[in-house]
Design an enzyme around this catalytic site. Structure first.
Site, PDB file in Angstrom:
ATOM      1  N   LYS A   1      27.787  62.886   1.853  1.00 13.28           N
ATOM      2  CA  LYS A   1      27.278  62.567   0.517  1.00 13.28           C
ATOM      3  C   LYS A   1      27.856  61.220   0.113  1.00 13.28           C
ATOM      4  O   LYS A   1      29.023  61.125  -0.262  1.00 13.28           O
ATOM      5  CB  LYS A   1      27.677  63.622  -0.515  1.00 13.28           C
ATOM      6  CG  LYS A   1      26.953  63.428  -1.858  1.00 13.28           C
ATOM      7  CD  LYS A   1      27.794  63.786  -3.050  1.00 13.28           C
ATOM      8  CE  LYS A   1      28.815  62.754  -3.420  1.00 13.28           C
ATOM      9  NZ  LYS A   1      28.260  61.478  -3.943  1.00 13.28           N
TER      10      LYS A   1
ATOM     11  N   CYS B   1      41.791  51.144  -3.040  1.00 17.70           N
ATOM     12  CA  CYS B   1      42.887  52.080  -3.306  1.00 17.70           C
ATOM     13  C   CYS B   1      44.222  51.515  -2.841  1.00 17.70           C
ATOM     14  O   CYS B   1      45.278  51.933  -3.332  1.00 17.70           O
ATOM     15  CB  CYS B   1      42.613  53.415  -2.640  1.00 17.70           C
ATOM     16  SG  CYS B   1      42.195  53.279  -0.895  1.00 17.70           S
TER      17      CYS B   1
END
Length: 486
Positions: free
Chosen positions: A184, A294
């Site tokens: 996804k 990140c």
């Protein structure tokens, strides 16, 4: 192979679901828009997967699972190698597509293509090195045989900031290990993974081994999958809040789980550092991907004795970045991903300034369309500022000072996160001592870019569990079986 122009490229990218080896519309024929962050305009309408589509994809993954697991490792390896080659041939197309849907400057996108494709090549090489062991039992009453087997059907949920690399970092080891996978992609950037699925199909990947399910209703689609006992692994990259919620759901089915979550990386500059090298490392650690990474340096802890010199040089260097649409060849800093992210960055900067931080560069939002924010340097940031506790995910360097090594370590560790950290020093003993003391899964010593396909990537504390890349990455997709032989 030359790159297509923008409109031709967008028309060439599939916008249906890649499900069971076929391109199909969503079950309810719904679509959702994908926007260009530089303008806010709609690039394409993409099929919006529904829960029934996810279950069809899982059915296909289960049906394909036994044969794929039994496929010789060399054949799985060769397929990954073929995909690596095909993407390399279309590197310019992938780079332009990522810039269009994510916003990053084209040089950044080209770097991601080079980085992301390497996971396919690396894990094609690891596929043939999956091994167990065979030893006598210590009591002399038999033999111990240890084997590795694929976990089974996997669900991967990927983020928008590295649309290609975060997909290949999960897909490549899963397929190399003999697992089937449902992906996804982030609703902001589904086009890159749909193009990747097209390349896999062209390379001859068997139907059902990989499905790509873009959706604007993530919870509705992933929820039923996480409750289905046939799914055996979840791998997710994204925010800590969403990771915690997914881990709770996955825990009910005792799924194997890999979570690469948020970061709040400290960048520590000691008084003996090579300041020019530290500034270059700081720019790389801060502005890579426009700060939307990140591993991006979030908090700059600089020895007070060299802080003014460091901040002056950092300001000069960051001022050289040109803000603009990522497709402009002169642009070195593209827009943020969307309006909400832009608002978050603005709020964090305003909060820091209200608390006493000094704006040395930027800090003002440009007028006009698109979700732009300039390279910004804040000095004297107070400890109470939200920007020292929260992940800014933007091109803002927040600087604060320290006097002693212990003070620097305490400040660096003063966060719930523990993904990446950076230190600059000429003292080898200090480098090793501080690296050991930092509560972080990754430490960069005198370097601002730490990602490497051959190294284990992951964090501790609230930055997640598990590792991706390196020899460790494929283990996340393998079960260990012990066979006792008489």
């Amino acid at each position: 192979m030359g790159s297509m122009d923008t409109s031709e490229l967008i028309r060439s990218v599939p916008t249906d679901l890649f499900l069971g080896g076929e391109w199909v519309p969503s079950g309810n024929r719904a679509t959702f828009p994908v926007h260009d962050p530089a303008t806010g305009d709609v690039l394409a309408e993409v099929a919006d997967a529904a829960p029934e589509d996810a279950m069809r994809a899982l059915d296909a993954a289960v049906a394909a699972g036994r044969d794929w697991a039994a496929t010789p490792p060399r054949e799985r390896a060769e397929l990954l190698r073929t995909v690596w080659s095909k993407i390399s041939e279309r590197a310019d197309d992938f780079a332009l597509l990522m810039t269009l849907e994510m916003g990053k400057a084209l040089p950044e996108s080209r770097s991601e293509v080079a980085y992301g494709t390497e996971f396919l090549r690396w894990f094609s090489e690891e596929a043939v090195r999956i091994a167990g062991r065979y030893t006598p039992a210590p009591a002399g009453n038999g033999r111990i045989l240890v084997t590795k087997q694929p976990v089974g059907p996997c669900l991967a949920i990927t983020p928008w900031n590295f649309p290609l690399a975060m997909g290949t970092r999960k897909i490549a080891p899963a397929l190399a290990a003999g697992c089937t996978m449902l992906v996804k992609p982030a609703s902001e950037t589904p086009l890159t993974l749909l193009l990747l699925a097209q390349i896999f199909a062209e390379a001859g990947l068997p139907a059902g081994v990989l499905s790509v399910l873009p959706t604007s209703r993530a919870g509705d689609v992933t929820g039923p999958l996480l409750e289905d006992p046939r799914l055996r692994k979840l791998t997710f990259t994204g925010s800590t809040a969403v990771g915690r919620a997914l881990a709770e759901k996955a825990g009910r089915s005792l799924l194997r789980t890999s979570l690469e979550l948020g970061g709040n990386a400290p960048f520590v500059v000691f008084d003996d550092a090579d300041l020019d090298a530290a500034v270059e490392g700081a720019v790389a650690a801060k502005l890579r991907n426009g700060g939307e990474a990140c591993t991006a340096a979030n908090r700059f802890h600089v020895a007070n004795s060299v802080r003014e010199e460091f901040v002056t040089k950092l300001t000069e260097r960051m001022a050289s970045y040109r803000l603009g649409p990522g497709t402009d060849p002169d642009t070195t800093l593209g827009p943020l991903i969307n309006e909400n992210q832009k608002k978050t960055v603005i709020e964090l900067v305003e909060d820091a300034v209200a608390g006493g931080a000094r704006v040395r560069l930027g800090g003002e939002t440009p007028e006009g369309p698109g979700w732009f924010y300039p390279a910004t340097v804040l000095d004297d940031v107070p400890r109470s500022a939200r920007i020292l506790r929260e992940e800014v995910f933007g091109p803002v360097a927040a600087v604060t000072g320290f006097d002693t090594e212990d003070e620097a370590i305490a400040a660096a560790n003063d966060t719930e996160y523990g993904l990446a950290a950076y230190i600059f020093t000429r003292d080898l003993d200090r480098a090793l001592r501080v690296s050991d003391a930092l509560e972080s899964g990754i430490v960069g010593v005198n370097r601002g870019v730490v990602s490497d396909v051959a190294a284990p990537f992951g964090g501790i504390k609230s930055s997640g569990v598990g590792r991706e890349g390196g020899t460790e990455g494929i283990e996340e997709y393998l079960e260990t079986k012990y066979i006792a032989l008489r």
